[in-house]
Write a protein that holds these residues in place. Structure first.
Motif, PDB file in Angstrom:
ATOM      1  N   ARG A 114      35.379  45.204  35.289  1.00 44.68           N
ATOM      2  CA  ARG A 114      36.185  43.982  35.307  1.00 44.68           C
ATOM      3  C   ARG A 114      37.261  44.064  36.372  1.00 44.68           C
ATOM      4  O   ARG A 114      38.466  44.030  36.098  1.00 44.68           O
ATOM      5  CB  ARG A 114      36.785  43.728  33.935  1.00 44.68           C
ATOM      6  N   THR A 115      36.823  44.140  37.611  1.00 46.61           N
ATOM      7  CA  THR A 115      37.762  44.347  38.714  1.00 46.61           C
ATOM      8  C   THR A 115      38.689  43.160  38.941  1.00 46.61           C
ATOM      9  O   THR A 115      39.795  43.345  39.447  1.00 46.61           O
ATOM     10  CB  THR A 115      37.002  44.645  40.005  1.00 46.61           C
ATOM     11  N   LEU A 116      38.273  41.973  38.579  1.00 48.54           N
ATOM     12  CA  LEU A 116      39.119  40.793  38.791  1.00 48.54           C
ATOM     13  C   LEU A 116      40.380  40.834  37.941  1.00 48.54           C
ATOM     14  O   LEU A 116      41.330  40.102  38.200  1.00 48.54           O
ATOM     15  CB  LEU A 116      38.333  39.510  38.499  1.00 48.54           C
ATOM     16  N   SER A 117      40.389  41.686  36.921  1.00 46.76           N
ATOM     17  CA  SER A 117      41.575  41.796  36.070  1.00 46.76           C
ATOM     18  C   SER A 117      42.620  42.745  36.636  1.00 46.76           C
ATOM     19  O   SER A 117      43.748  42.798  36.147  1.00 46.76           O
ATOM     20  CB  SER A 117      41.162  42.272  34.669  1.00 46.76           C
ATOM     21  N   ILE A 118      42.265  43.485  37.661  1.00 46.83           N
ATOM     22  CA  ILE A 118      43.182  44.490  38.216  1.00 46.83           C
ATOM     23  C   ILE A 118      44.318  43.823  38.985  1.00 46.83           C
ATOM     24  O   ILE A 118      44.093  42.953  39.812  1.00 46.83           O
ATOM     25  CB  ILE A 118      42.426  45.464  39.132  1.00 46.83           C
ATOM     26  N   ARG A 119      45.522  44.261  38.731  1.00 42.15           N
ATOM     27  CA  ARG A 119      46.695  43.772  39.458  1.00 42.15           C
ATOM     28  C   ARG A 119      47.323  44.862  40.310  1.00 42.15           C
ATOM     29  O   ARG A 119      47.896  44.591  41.356  1.00 42.15           O
ATOM     30  CB  ARG A 119      47.741  43.235  38.476  1.00 42.15           C
TER      31      ARG A 119
END
Length: 119
Positions: A27-32
Motif C-alpha cells: 500500500r505505497t500510496l499510503s506512505i507519507r
C-alpha cells in the motif's frame, strides 16, 4: 500493509562512500514519510534521515549532516541514502522505515542492511 526492502550495505574504508536503497511495496500510496535509522552494537537505534513525500522535505541527524543525502524515486517508491565521507562510527545496521503520516511513529520497518566502516 507496506513492505520495505533494503539493499546496498557493505564494507568500506573510512572516507569511502556507499549508497543504500529502500524499495517499498504494498500500500505505497499510503506512505507519507520514509526514513533511515541505524543501530550499532550495544547502542540504541537512532534516527539518520527522513524524506516527507507531500512536503518534499528532508531532515538529518546532526551527526550525518553534510555527509549523507536522502533522495527518492517517485516512480518506484524507493528512497536512497547516499553516504559519503564515512567514518568508523557510522558502522551499524541501517533500517528503512515508513509511516502513513508526516509526523509520529513509524509503523513499517525493513530487515536492515549492515554497513561496516574500517579505519
Amino acid at each position: 500493509q507496506v513492505q520495505l526492502g533494503e539493499s546496498g550495505g557493505g564494507s568500506v574504508q573510512a572516507g569511502g562512500s556507499l549508497r543504500l536503497s529502500c524499495a517499498a511495496s504494498g500500500r505505497t500510496l499510503s506512505i507519507r514519510t520514509m526514513a533511515w535509522f541505524r543501530q550499532a552494537p550495544g547502542k540504541e537505534r537512532e534516527f539518520v534521515a527522513a524524506f516527507t513525500w507531500s512536503l518534499g522535505s528532508t531532515s538529518y541527524a546532526d551527526s550525518v549532516k553534510g555527509r549523507f543525502a536522502i533522495s527518492r524515486d517517485n516512480a518506484r517508491y524507493t528512497v536512497y541514502l547516499q553516504m559519503n565521507s564515512l567514518k568508523p562510527e557510522d558502522t551499524a545496521v541501517y533500517h528503512c522505515a515508513a509511516r502513513t503520516s508526516v509526523s509520529g511513529s513509524y509503523g513499517y520497518w525493513g530487515q536492515g542492511t549492515q554497513v561496516t566502516v574500517s579505519s
